[in-house]
Motif scaffolding. Structure first.
Motif, PDB file in Angstrom:
ATOM      1  N   PRO A   1      -3.240  51.973 100.210  1.00  0.00           N
ATOM      2  CA  PRO A   1      -2.017  52.739  99.955  1.00  0.00           C
ATOM      3  C   PRO A   1      -1.939  53.198  98.503  1.00  0.00           C
ATOM      4  N   GLY A   2      -1.522  54.438  98.320  1.00  0.00           N
ATOM      5  CA  GLY A   2      -1.324  54.962  96.978  1.00  0.00           C
ATOM      6  C   GLY A   2      -2.568  55.507  96.307  1.00  0.00           C
ATOM      7  N   LYS A   3      -3.721  55.296  96.917  1.00  0.00           N
ATOM      8  CA  LYS A   3      -4.969  55.786  96.317  1.00  0.00           C
ATOM      9  C   LYS A   3      -5.300  57.158  96.897  1.00  0.00           C
ATOM     10  N   PRO A   4      -5.675  58.113  96.058  1.00  0.00           N
ATOM     11  CA  PRO A   4      -5.981  59.452  96.564  1.00  0.00           C
ATOM     12  C   PRO A   4      -7.159  59.456  97.523  1.00  0.00           C
ATOM     13  N   SER A   5      -7.147  60.387  98.451  1.00  0.00           N
ATOM     14  CA  SER A   5      -8.287  60.646  99.330  1.00  0.00           C
ATOM     15  C   SER A   5      -9.104  61.777  98.713  1.00  0.00           C
ATOM     16  N   GLN A   6     -10.393  61.548  98.587  1.00  0.00           N
ATOM     17  CA  GLN A   6     -11.265  62.540  97.963  1.00  0.00           C
ATOM     18  C   GLN A   6     -12.632  62.536  98.635  1.00  0.00           C
ATOM     19  N   ILE A   7     -13.327  63.672  98.514  1.00  0.00           N
ATOM     20  CA  ILE A   7     -14.730  63.783  98.893  1.00  0.00           C
ATOM     21  C   ILE A   7     -15.437  64.461  97.728  1.00  0.00           C
TER      22      ILE A   7
ATOM     23  N   LEU B   1     -23.149  61.893  98.960  1.00  0.00           N
ATOM     24  CA  LEU B   1     -21.852  62.373  99.436  1.00  0.00           C
ATOM     25  C   LEU B   1     -20.922  61.178  99.586  1.00  0.00           C
ATOM     26  N   TYR B   2     -19.757  61.242  98.946  1.00  0.00           N
ATOM     27  CA  TYR B   2     -18.849  60.092  98.876  1.00  0.00           C
ATOM     28  C   TYR B   2     -17.485  60.445  99.475  1.00  0.00           C
ATOM     29  N   PHE B   3     -17.026  59.570 100.347  1.00  0.00           N
ATOM     30  CA  PHE B   3     -15.691  59.682 100.941  1.00  0.00           C
ATOM     31  C   PHE B   3     -14.839  58.573 100.334  1.00  0.00           C
ATOM     32  N   ILE B   4     -13.852  58.950  99.551  1.00  0.00           N
ATOM     33  CA  ILE B   4     -13.025  57.984  98.833  1.00  0.00           C
ATOM     34  C   ILE B   4     -11.667  57.854  99.517  1.00  0.00           C
ATOM     35  N   ASN B   5     -11.434  56.705 100.110  1.00  0.00           N
ATOM     36  CA  ASN B   5     -10.160  56.396 100.775  1.00  0.00           C
ATOM     37  C   ASN B   5      -9.754  57.469 101.782  1.00  0.00           C
ATOM     38  N   THR B   6     -10.702  58.105 102.422  1.00  0.00           N
ATOM     39  CA  THR B   6     -10.364  59.132 103.411  1.00  0.00           C
ATOM     40  C   THR B   6      -9.841  58.528 104.705  1.00  0.00           C
TER      41      THR B   6
END
Length: 884
Positions: free
Chosen positions: A190-196, A180-185
């Motif tokens: 700045p400017g990078k999307p937040s994703q899971i 399970l990965y939390f990306i820039n949450t």
């Protein structure tokens, strides 16, 4: 799973810094130094700094027998509700799992539950609490009674998933296994999307879902995902409902009503635009970042047509309710065939110009074919991974042949074979019951070798038998797990023939045949004798092959039945015309072959090859070491005019390596012509030859730099900027500064940043800082920064570049990618070590000493902050070689 080597990190990319490919960094992700355990020779950085080889892994390489996982229990249905702590990077989970003993009675249940905090375990129907023990990522539950295979047990488990709580590992194919990965949450970048998003293969879904995390388990699935209202979700199967949760939150419910393998359960969460397509009434959809929505149908071009083709060729209509494809940031592999919802890394993010240069259609076809081979029918154990990955890789060839013809499919076949041949001669077998770690199965044997073996099998059987065998295998084993034996039984059921001999050779035996073909012409007896010797050690292979015998304009196919160490054939002259033999014209051989042909014979071979591009490649290679010979020169001349661009590109790549001026002079006019004519691949390859030769000292009417650096192709424009850099660095710098505000991408962006870096202007550090948010390629940015740190004389700019490099290394969440980026920083220290020892002035020496101290401190920071012990060991070992 499509390896980034794609496919994964298979070998370092060895070209010069100014001619490296963006795709090679994004997908292959080769580093400055060798970071794979199999690499053993000295490796050069792209900026020509060579680091000594050091041991980078202390893992135990002993292979252990790997039995298929025992099915003590069988999962029936999995239902889970998840909510997420975005800053903390954890998930609160509630699970209702239904299962029954597989055969024998049981009063204990063991579940995989990695990196979790278990709160409650109870019987779902009565609420009775159960005692349990949670230790070493295993949840052992004591049940209230003994259950039989006729009983269905439903448990309720409340837990917290903490995938970032411990260091995870991975492999060259799947470089991290957090599951399970939390990306820039936490919005740190700045400017990078937040994703899971999730990555289950091999056995990592148990980092967010207590389960029996083995490939021979299947389950129907229902997931309830509570997410911020601004996020879109995707999972297996169909979304069956949406419910408002607390303020600003929403719960999406997804259901998969067919049992799927545990590792293929997935979800992805983020701000995606959903672009819709369809196939025979079924939804086909592409989940992409909003900026790429206009290009989604290019990025996933031909998907409905591929579904139709694979449904036809397998005889099994696409078996799932929908097919979705989603692109995420910081993905840990190339792509993943989650059932009905494949997930891809951000290398897929392309605009139309990038797509026209070099698309990723092969990756798309690979993951799609997995929906049959890997999802509909699944390998029962990692030992039998070939029934998943070999088929998916071969599916790429099948699609190419169908859509683009034989030459395109043969080009891929040639690449796959040579990718496999690039590893040890003594490679293990395709089916392996002994291996160090399950991740080791994701290699060039399971993928590339397996695909060329299927190509051989397909050729021996013929189309109809091969396609009917696929249908038989898929139909008989639908929604089940299998091994390679099931595939063999399907072949035998369809053809009525015994295929044990083939499987014994190619599935259960390692290595490959090496053929040495010797031609002896006897003019007195008017005959040619061909002796085919198997020169590999050990047992000989049984090798049915198709070859050709050529008499002038007459060409006929002949069958070869190679067996034993030596096999010979005799062909008579016809009316005084000597026969020419072209062996293995269908390119079935999953091995190596050498011939004692003269250059004149190779020229005749090329001329008689027709549309056979692999034979043309072989003729080019055979003559490449002696381009002073007229026949070999003629082969190159023909290749430069060939109708197939891949042949022309390979001829240009051969010429690019020529350092002798008289050879450069011979072909310079041809190369200049191709620089302005032909396909974009041919133009870019030709311009790259001119840049490598450095024979062009100024623009001419034929060297149209102004036009080329503004070409619609990023590939051509990037090559042209490199050429400009080889002619005049000031001119190239001016071009780069003009191009940067146009927001270039692909090869052009890489060339722009490197040209600016090599100029070493103090003020340009601000360009790196400003460009970073829109340049989602940490490794290429670190590459450019390492060049800048070598070129810039300002200490303030050097300090900023070093700090920015360290920031990029630290931000890389994937261990092997981080190691690659960190190794580039180390290469700068190696550069200044050499500079310290070889400069002529005290001021230059003082600068080198000062920067070495800064770099030493920076590397020590990398060591202290890197969570991976393997990376720490790599960095420490290189520290010893540089600072000893």
């Amino acid at each position: 799973m499509r390896m980034g080597g794609i496919y994964c990190i298979l070998a370092p990319y060895k070209q010069e810094l100014m001619s490296f490919s963006r795709q090679s960094v994004q997908v292959i992700l080769a580093g400055v130094i060798c970071i794979a355990a199999s690499c053993s020779s000295k490796k050069a950085a792209r900026n020509n700094v060579t680091l000594e080889t050091v041991a980078v892994s202390a893992k135990n390489n002993a292979a252990t027998y790997r039995a298929t996982s025992t099915k003590t229990w069988e999962i029936v249905h999995t239902k889970a509700a998840l909510s997420f702590h975005l800053k903390e990077k954890t998930a609160e989970g509630r699970e209702w799992v239904s299962l029954h003993p597989y055969f024998y009675n049981a009063d204990t249940l063991v579940l995989d539950a990695k990196s979790m905090k278990i709160d409650t375990v109870m019987l779902a129907n009565t609420g009775k609490l159960l005692s349990y023990n949670y230790k070493d990522d295993v949840l052992t539950i004591s049940l209230d009674k003994t259950y039989s295979k006729e009983d269905t047990l439903q448990l309720y488990i409340r837990y917290k998933a903490m995938p970032y709580a411990e260091i995870t590992s991975g492999s060259s194919a799947i470089s991290d296994d957090k599951g399970l990965y939390f990306i820039n949450t936490d919005n740190a970048i700045p400017g990078k999307p937040s994703q899971i998003w999730t990555q289950g293969e091999t056995e990592a879904n148990s980092r967010w879902l207590p389960t029996i995390d083995k490939p021979n388990q299947r389950t129907t699935v229902e997931l309830a995902l509570t997410v911020p209202d601004s996020f879109t979700t995707l999972s297996n199967g169909a979304m069956t409902g949406q419910q408002q949760a607390s303020s600003g939150l929403r719960t999406d419910i997804w259901k998969m009503d067919k049992p799927i393998q545990v590792y293929a359960i997935m979800f992805a969460i983020g701000r995606f635009d959903v672009v819709k397509d369809s196939w025979k009434g079924k939804e086909v959809s592409y989940y992409v970042e909003p900026a790429y929505a206009p290009y989604a149908k290019y990025m996933f071009n031909h998907t409905p047509e591929m579904i139709d083709f694979f449904s036809t060729v397998t005889g099994v209509p696409y078996p799932w309710n929908k097919y979705s494809q989603v692109v995420v940031r910081d993905y840990v592999s190339g792509a993943m065939e989650n059932t009905s919802a494949s997930l891809f890394g951000s290398f897929m993010n392309q605009n139309k110009r990038e797509y026209d240069d070099d698309n990723h259609e092969d990756v798309v076809s690979h993951e799609l074919f997995h929906q049959w081979f890997g999802d509909y029918v699944t390998a029962e154990s990692w030992s039998n991974l070939t029934v998943n990955e070999s088929f998916a890789t071969y599916g790429e060839q099948l699609w190419r042949y169908n859509k683009y013809g034989k030459a395109s499919a043969d080009d891929m076949l040639y690449r796959e074979l040579n990718s496999y041949l690039g590893i040890s001669d003594h490679s293990p077998s395709l089916v392996r019951f002994h291996y160090r770690d399950k991740e080791d199965m994701f290699d060039r044997i399971s993928y590339q070798k397996g695909s060329v073996i299927l190509h051989y099998l397909h050729g021996l059987m013929g189309d109809e038998a091969f396609y009917q065998s696929m249908k038989k295998y898929l139909t008989d084993n639908a929604l089940q797990s299998t091994e390679a034996t099931n595939w063999r039984l399907a072949l035998e059921a369809v053809t009525g023939q015994d295929w044990n001999w083939f499987f014994d050779q190619w599935y259960y035996r390692g290595g490959h045949p090496k053929l040495d073909v010797q031609y002896t012409y006897d003019d007195a007896a008017q005959k040619l004798t061909v002796v085919i010797a198997q020169i590999q050690p050990g047992t000989s292979y049984k090798l049915p092959l198709k070859s050709a015998v050529v008499y002038g304009n007459e060409k006929q196919a002949v069958d070869w039945a190679i067996a034993g160490k030596n096999t010979s054939y005799t062909y008579p002259y016809k009316n005084g015309v000597k026969p020419l033999v072209i062996p293995d014209i269908e390119h079935w051989l999953p091995g190596e072959m050498t011939e004692n042909k003269t250059p004149a014979d190779w020229l005749l071979t090329y001329k008689n090859s027709g549309d056979d591009i692999i034979t043309k490649f072989r003729a080019l290679i055979a003559g490449g070491n002696n381009l002073d010979d007229r026949s070999n020169q003629a082969i190159v001349d023909l290749a430069l005019q060939d109708k197939d661009e891949e042949v022309t590109v390979r001829a240009l790549q051969l010429l690019q390596k020529q350092s002798v001026r008289k050879r450069q002079d011979k072909w310079q006019r041809d190369v200049i012509y191709l620089s302005g004519n032909g396909s974009r691949k041919v133009k870019a390859a030709a311009i790259s030859v001119l840049a490598a030769w450095k024979t062009i000292t100024k623009p001419t009417p034929e060297i149209e730099l102004d036009k080329w650096v503004n070409d619609s192709s990023y590939m051509v424009a990037g090559a042209a900027l490199r050429l400009a850099n080889s002619i005049n660095k000031d001119t190239a710098y001016a071009y780069a500064k003009q191009l940067l505000p146009t927001h270039p991408r692909g090869d052009l962006m890489d060339a722009v940043m490197l040209v600016i870096a090599q100029k070493g202007q103090e003020g340009d550090i601000a360009l790196f800082e400003a460009t970073l948010p829109e340049y989602d390629d940490k490794i290429n940015m670190v590459v450019a920064l390492t060049e800048y740190m070598q070129a810039v004389r300002s200490e303030a700019a050097f300090d900023k570049a070093l700090a920015l490099s360290l920031k990029l290394v630290k931000q890389e969440s994937i261990q092997k990618y981080r190691s690659s980026a960190g190794s580039y920083v180390i290469s700068v220290a190696d550069y200044y070590k050499d500079r310290r020892n070889n400069v002529n002035t005290n001021s230059e020496r003082d600068e080198a000493v000062q920067r070495l101290e800064k770099l030493k401190a920076a590397i020590e920071t990398m060591i202290n902050e890197d969570p991976s012990e393997e990376n720490k060991t790599t960095y420490r070992n290189y520290m010893k070689t540089i600072f000893r």
